[in-house]
Design a protein around this motif. Structure first.
Motif, PDB file in Angstrom:
ATOM      1  N   GLY A 121       0.992  -1.204  -0.118  1.00  0.00           N
ATOM      2  CA  GLY A 121       0.066   0.167  -0.156  1.00  0.00           C
ATOM      3  C   GLY A 121       0.868   1.168  -0.075  1.00  0.00           C
ATOM      4  O   GLY A 121       0.259   2.271  -0.449  1.00  0.00           O
ATOM      5  N   LEU A 122       2.019   1.178   0.394  1.00  0.00           N
ATOM      6  CA  LEU A 122       2.813   2.356   0.627  1.00  0.00           C
ATOM      7  C   LEU A 122       3.763   2.386  -0.655  1.00  0.00           C
ATOM      8  O   LEU A 122       4.261   3.329  -0.962  1.00  0.00           O
ATOM      9  CB  LEU A 122       3.937   2.321   1.808  1.00  0.00           C
ATOM     10  CG  LEU A 122       3.304   2.598   3.171  1.00  0.00           C
ATOM     11  CD1 LEU A 122       4.310   2.163   4.263  1.00  0.00           C
ATOM     12  CD2 LEU A 122       2.870   4.041   3.205  1.00  0.00           C
ATOM     13  N   GLY A 123       3.635   1.466  -1.622  1.00  0.00           N
ATOM     14  CA  GLY A 123       4.347   1.534  -3.034  1.00  0.00           C
ATOM     15  C   GLY A 123       5.590   0.352  -3.124  1.00  0.00           C
ATOM     16  O   GLY A 123       6.081   0.472  -4.241  1.00  0.00           O
ATOM     17  N   ALA A 124       5.904  -0.549  -2.201  1.00  0.00           N
ATOM     18  CA  ALA A 124       6.579  -1.620  -2.337  1.00  0.00           C
ATOM     19  C   ALA A 124       5.768  -2.327  -3.708  1.00  0.00           C
ATOM     20  O   ALA A 124       4.717  -2.346  -3.743  1.00  0.00           O
ATOM     21  CB  ALA A 124       6.818  -2.361  -1.197  1.00  0.00           C
ATOM     22  N   ARG A 125       6.730  -3.409  -3.897  1.00  0.00           N
ATOM     23  CA  ARG A 125       6.181  -4.357  -5.031  1.00  0.00           C
ATOM     24  C   ARG A 125       6.808  -5.765  -4.950  1.00  0.00           C
ATOM     25  O   ARG A 125       7.984  -5.660  -4.468  1.00  0.00           O
ATOM     26  CB  ARG A 125       6.394  -3.909  -6.432  1.00  0.00           C
ATOM     27  CG  ARG A 125       7.493  -3.596  -6.773  1.00  0.00           C
ATOM     28  CD  ARG A 125       7.794  -3.006  -8.145  1.00  0.00           C
ATOM     29  NE  ARG A 125       9.304  -2.709  -8.516  1.00  0.00           N
ATOM     30  CZ  ARG A 125      10.191  -3.390  -8.862  1.00  0.00           C
ATOM     31  NH1 ARG A 125       9.971  -4.814  -9.085  1.00  0.00           N
ATOM     32  NH2 ARG A 125      11.523  -3.012  -9.353  1.00  0.00           N
ATOM     33  N   HIS A 126       6.170  -6.537  -5.178  1.00  0.00           N
ATOM     34  CA  HIS A 126       6.616  -8.265  -5.079  1.00  0.00           C
ATOM     35  C   HIS A 126       7.842  -8.346  -6.101  1.00  0.00           C
ATOM     36  O   HIS A 126       7.613  -7.723  -7.382  1.00  0.00           O
ATOM     37  CB  HIS A 126       5.681  -9.017  -5.176  1.00  0.00           C
ATOM     38  CG  HIS A 126       4.726  -9.456  -4.036  1.00  0.00           C
ATOM     39  ND1 HIS A 126       4.963 -10.194  -2.923  1.00  0.00           N
ATOM     40  CD2 HIS A 126       3.495  -8.725  -4.041  1.00  0.00           C
ATOM     41  CE1 HIS A 126       4.067 -10.121  -2.270  1.00  0.00           C
ATOM     42  NE2 HIS A 126       3.051  -9.412  -2.606  1.00  0.00           N
ATOM     43  N   VAL A 127       8.807  -8.834  -5.798  1.00  0.00           N
ATOM     44  CA  VAL A 127       9.883  -9.124  -6.679  1.00  0.00           C
ATOM     45  C   VAL A 127      10.204 -10.723  -6.847  1.00  0.00           C
ATOM     46  O   VAL A 127      10.198 -11.337  -5.726  1.00  0.00           O
ATOM     47  CB  VAL A 127      10.969  -8.518  -6.606  1.00  0.00           C
ATOM     48  CG1 VAL A 127      10.919  -7.106  -7.168  1.00  0.00           C
ATOM     49  CG2 VAL A 127      11.795  -8.233  -5.465  1.00  0.00           C
ATOM     50  N   ASP A 128      10.717 -11.242  -7.894  1.00  0.00           N
ATOM     51  CA  ASP A 128      11.198 -12.555  -8.038  1.00  0.00           C
ATOM     52  C   ASP A 128      12.576 -12.552  -8.228  1.00  0.00           C
ATOM     53  O   ASP A 128      12.880 -12.181  -9.290  1.00  0.00           O
ATOM     54  CB  ASP A 128      10.369 -13.370  -8.843  1.00  0.00           C
ATOM     55  CG  ASP A 128      10.835 -14.973  -9.206  1.00  0.00           C
ATOM     56  OD1 ASP A 128      11.936 -15.134  -8.607  1.00  0.00           O
ATOM     57  OD2 ASP A 128      10.218 -15.682  -9.819  1.00  0.00           O
ATOM     58  N   ILE A 129      13.282 -12.933  -7.309  1.00  0.00           N
ATOM     59  CA  ILE A 129      15.010 -12.873  -7.424  1.00  0.00           C
ATOM     60  C   ILE A 129      15.324 -14.391  -7.549  1.00  0.00           C
ATOM     61  O   ILE A 129      16.578 -14.774  -7.339  1.00  0.00           O
ATOM     62  CB  ILE A 129      15.735 -12.251  -6.400  1.00  0.00           C
ATOM     63  CG1 ILE A 129      15.167 -12.749  -5.089  1.00  0.00           C
ATOM     64  CG2 ILE A 129      15.316 -10.831  -6.447  1.00  0.00           C
ATOM     65  CD1 ILE A 129      15.912 -12.190  -3.851  1.00  0.00           C
ATOM     66  N   GLY A 130      14.635 -15.374  -7.658  1.00  0.00           N
ATOM     67  CA  GLY A 130      14.683 -16.645  -7.981  1.00  0.00           C
ATOM     68  C   GLY A 130      14.632 -17.498  -6.585  1.00  0.00           C
ATOM     69  O   GLY A 130      15.213 -18.494  -6.396  1.00  0.00           O
ATOM     70  N   GLN A 131      14.005 -17.097  -5.611  1.00  0.00           N
ATOM     71  CA  GLN A 131      13.818 -17.382  -4.356  1.00  0.00           C
ATOM     72  C   GLN A 131      13.048 -18.631  -4.019  1.00  0.00           C
ATOM     73  O   GLN A 131      13.057 -19.460  -3.248  1.00  0.00           O
ATOM     74  CB  GLN A 131      13.335 -16.335  -3.316  1.00  0.00           C
ATOM     75  CG  GLN A 131      12.090 -15.840  -3.487  1.00  0.00           C
ATOM     76  CD  GLN A 131      11.753 -14.652  -4.357  1.00  0.00           C
ATOM     77  OE1 GLN A 131      12.568 -14.586  -5.274  1.00  0.00           O
ATOM     78  NE2 GLN A 131      10.493 -13.976  -4.179  1.00  0.00           N
ATOM     79  N   GLY A 132      11.917 -18.694  -5.360  1.00  0.00           N
ATOM     80  CA  GLY A 132      11.034 -20.122  -5.146  1.00  0.00           C
ATOM     81  C   GLY A 132      10.103 -19.783  -3.917  1.00  0.00           C
ATOM     82  O   GLY A 132      10.052 -18.584  -3.619  1.00  0.00           O
TER      83      GLY A 132
END
Length: 115
Positions: A83-94
């Motif tokens: 809600g504050l502006g972060a976003r999900h990211v995929d760095i290969g963490q599974g």
């Protein structure tokens, strides 16, 4: 001789905006120091300063160093951060117990499971 952990330095296109964002995330005040860098100040005993430095270069790869945060309620905190502006990211963490997010300038950080 002893070392004291004093600062975490974060490169930013817009140090003021990024420090203000992290200030909202953590509830820490920020100010501009005499060098023109933006400083986020933690409450006493809660960690080093976060120093935001102006950098014209774009971030192009995964961070080599990132921050981990331990909330009381992981899902509620992830929702708040999104809600504050972060976003999900995929760095290969599974599939993991932690959630990887990125701040508005793309710096990855993790929200750990409270368990």
């Amino acid at each position: 001789m002893a070392l004291r952990f004093a600062e975490i330095c974060i490169d930013a296109h817009d140090p003021e905006a990024l420090a203000a964002w992290w200030g909202r995330v953590l509830g820490w005040p920020h100010h501009t120091d005499s060098d023109g860098d933006v400083v986020l100040t933690p409450p006493s005993g809660q960690g080093p300063l976060m120093l935001f430095l102006a950098m014209p270069d774009d971030k192009v790869v995964k961070n080599r160093l990132h921050l981990d945060f331990m909330p009381d309620d992981q899902q509620a905190e992830v929702d708040r951060l999104i809600g504050l502006g972060a976003r999900h990211v995929d760095i290969g963490q599974g599939e993991q117990t932690w959630v990887v997010l990125a701040d508005p300038e793309g710096n990855e950080f993790c929200v750990l499971s409270a368990d």
